[in-house]
Design an enzyme around this catalytic site. Structure first.
Site, mmCIF file in Angstrom:
data_model
loop_
_atom_site.group_PDB
_atom_site.id
_atom_site.type_symbol
_atom_site.label_atom_id
_atom_site.label_comp_id
_atom_site.label_asym_id
_atom_site.label_seq_id
_atom_site.Cartn_x
_atom_site.Cartn_y
_atom_site.Cartn_z
ATOM 1 C CG MET A 30 -1.924 -1.177 1.150
ATOM 2 S SD MET A 30 -3.443 -0.885 2.030
ATOM 3 C CE MET A 30 -2.843 -0.706 3.680
ATOM 4 N N GLY A 31 2.140 1.084 -0.387
ATOM 5 C CA GLY A 31 3.030 2.236 -0.486
ATOM 6 C C GLY A 31 3.538 2.700 0.864
ATOM 7 N N GLY A 36 11.228 -2.805 5.197
ATOM 8 C CA GLY A 36 10.496 -4.082 5.256
ATOM 9 C C GLY A 36 9.993 -4.455 3.868
ATOM 10 C CG HIS A 37 6.984 -2.098 2.010
ATOM 11 N ND1 HIS A 37 6.902 -0.914 2.701
ATOM 12 C CD2 HIS A 37 5.776 -2.709 2.168
ATOM 13 C CE1 HIS A 37 5.705 -0.798 3.243
ATOM 14 N NE2 HIS A 37 4.998 -1.874 2.950
ATOM 15 C CD GLN A 61 -6.061 -3.587 2.826
ATOM 16 O OE1 GLN A 61 -5.964 -4.056 1.696
ATOM 17 N NE2 GLN A 61 -5.090 -3.697 3.714
ATOM 18 N N GLY A 148 4.787 -10.409 4.019
ATOM 19 C CA GLY A 148 5.552 -10.262 5.257
ATOM 20 C C GLY A 148 4.854 -10.974 6.411
ATOM 21 C CE LYS A 150 4.140 -4.403 11.325
ATOM 22 N NZ LYS A 150 2.789 -4.236 10.902
ATOM 23 C CG ASP A 151 0.710 -7.243 7.904
ATOM 24 O OD1 ASP A 151 0.024 -6.535 8.635
ATOM 25 O OD2 ASP A 151 1.683 -6.798 7.250
ATOM 26 C CB SER A 186 4.569 -0.423 10.603
ATOM 27 O OG SER A 186 3.259 -0.015 10.259
HETATM 28 P P1 AMP Z 1 1.573 -2.927 3.521
HETATM 29 O O1 AMP Z 1 2.061 -1.955 2.513
HETATM 30 O O2 AMP Z 1 1.731 -2.480 4.922
HETATM 31 O O3 AMP Z 1 0.212 -3.470 3.192
HETATM 32 O O4 AMP Z 1 2.548 -4.183 3.419
HETATM 33 C C1 AMP Z 1 2.860 -4.798 2.194
HETATM 34 C C2 AMP Z 1 3.614 -6.071 2.489
HETATM 35 O O5 AMP Z 1 4.810 -5.760 3.195
HETATM 36 C C3 AMP Z 1 2.815 -7.054 3.358
HETATM 37 O O6 AMP Z 1 3.030 -8.369 2.892
HETATM 38 C C4 AMP Z 1 3.419 -6.831 4.717
HETATM 39 O O7 AMP Z 1 3.313 -7.951 5.558
HETATM 40 C C5 AMP Z 1 4.882 -6.560 4.348
HETATM 41 N N1 AMP Z 1 5.546 -5.856 5.447
HETATM 42 C C6 AMP Z 1 5.091 -4.759 6.104
HETATM 43 N N2 AMP Z 1 5.951 -4.426 7.090
HETATM 44 C C7 AMP Z 1 6.957 -5.335 7.053
HETATM 45 C C8 AMP Z 1 8.135 -5.530 7.819
HETATM 46 N N3 AMP Z 1 8.456 -4.747 8.848
HETATM 47 N N4 AMP Z 1 8.943 -6.571 7.499
HETATM 48 C C9 AMP Z 1 8.631 -7.395 6.468
HETATM 49 N N5 AMP Z 1 7.528 -7.270 5.711
HETATM 50 C C10 AMP Z 1 6.699 -6.249 5.998
#
Ligand code: AMP
Length: 280
Positions: A30-31, A36-37, A61, A148, A150-151, A186
């Protein structure tokens, strides 16, 4: 890096890659990208001929309108980071591309996953996650998708969704990337005030305390003292659960650490954070 906005354009481009026998890896996001990304992208690049990242803040969501409106948008910086990290393709659709007029949402049978932990506190969240990922997978048709840990619950939900719909994609679940003090990276962290940012690291400390005391102290006591420690620091705790790592059902006293995960959701300074740690 090539940027696509239209589903038909990226589908046609990737179909050619598939026909050439090249493997495609996909990282949905989601940018508001952070390391982590980028770690997911690195894993994706290592294992595939062509890496694809999507950025789409999916409205369906978010169960909380304010959370959606406050979600950080940093597209220019994201593009710079992706380019610098060697991403091949960025998919940057608008709302009408993902949910065109006439799109009707499918209902995903998620069973208990939808009513426990994140499901309980964010009604409808996982239906929205399944909708967007189902749609993205249909457009991109990758060989592998990178998620990740993380989720954690999201990984289980999406793995069930892919299996139940027989979507031919391999899921690669990647370790959580953390700040030096343990706070999970995050996109939401940028909304923390300096004081809340400092306190936020207690989540990881509680996860680690539970990991190290597991087996020495009874589980209910571990949960109780973990919640108390977070509350003492000013957190509002939605849940702290020691659960079966596959089903997320509450752990039984007999289960070994190798089968378990601890999951926390808590709000500090108006920002809701989630994190987890495998006990094995
Ligand atoms: P999001 O943009 O927050 O929806 O996350 C996109 C992807 O990045 C999802 O698969 C998350 O689980 C992963 N992600 C977010 N934060 C982390 C992190 N700290 N370490 C590893 N993967 C992450």
């Amino acid at each position: 890096m090539i940027i696509f906005k239209k589903p038909d354009d990226i589908s046609a481009f990737l179909e050619k890659k598939n026909l050439q026998g090249l493997s495609t890896g996909f990282v949905p996001t989601m940018g508001a990208l952070h390391t982590g990304h980028i770690y997911l992208l690195q894993e994706c690049r290592r294992e595939n001929d062509c890496s694809i990242v999507s950025i789409f803040v999916n409205p369906t969501q978010f169960n909380n309108k304010e959370d959606f409106e406050k979600y950080p948008i940093t597209v220019e910086q994201d593009i710079y980071m992706l380019e610098a990290s060697g991403c091949d393709v960025l998919f940057l659709p608008g709302r009408n591309e993902i949910y065109p007029p006439g799109y009707s949402a499918e209902y995903y049978e998620l069973g208990r996953m939808e009513t426990i932990l994140e499901g309980e506190f964010r009604p409808g969240h996982y239906q929205g996650v399944c909708q967007v990922v189902d749609r993205l997978l249909d457009i991109i048709k990758p060989s592998k998708m990178y998620l990740g840990l993380k989720d954690y619950q999201q990984c289980i939900v999406l793995s069930r969704m892919a299996t139940s719909k027989s979507i031919p994609v391999l899921l690669r679940l990647c370790e959580t990337v953390r700040e030096p003090d343990g706070l999970a990276k995050s996109s939401r962290n940028m909304r923390l005030s300096p004081a809340a940012r400092e306190t936020a690291a207690y989540i990881y400390q509680v996860l680690n305390n539970i990991k190290h005391s597991f087996g020495k102290v009874n589980q209910q006591e571990l949960i109780r003292s973990g919640i108390a420690m977070l509350q003492d620091q000013g957190f509002q705790v939605d849940y702290l659960s020691i659960a079966d790592a596959k089903t997320l059902n509450p752990a039984t006293e007999k289960q070994p650490a190798s089968e378990l995960v601890v999951l926390i959701a808590a709000t500090i300074g108006g920002v809701r954070l989630i994190d987890n740690l495998l006990l094995g």
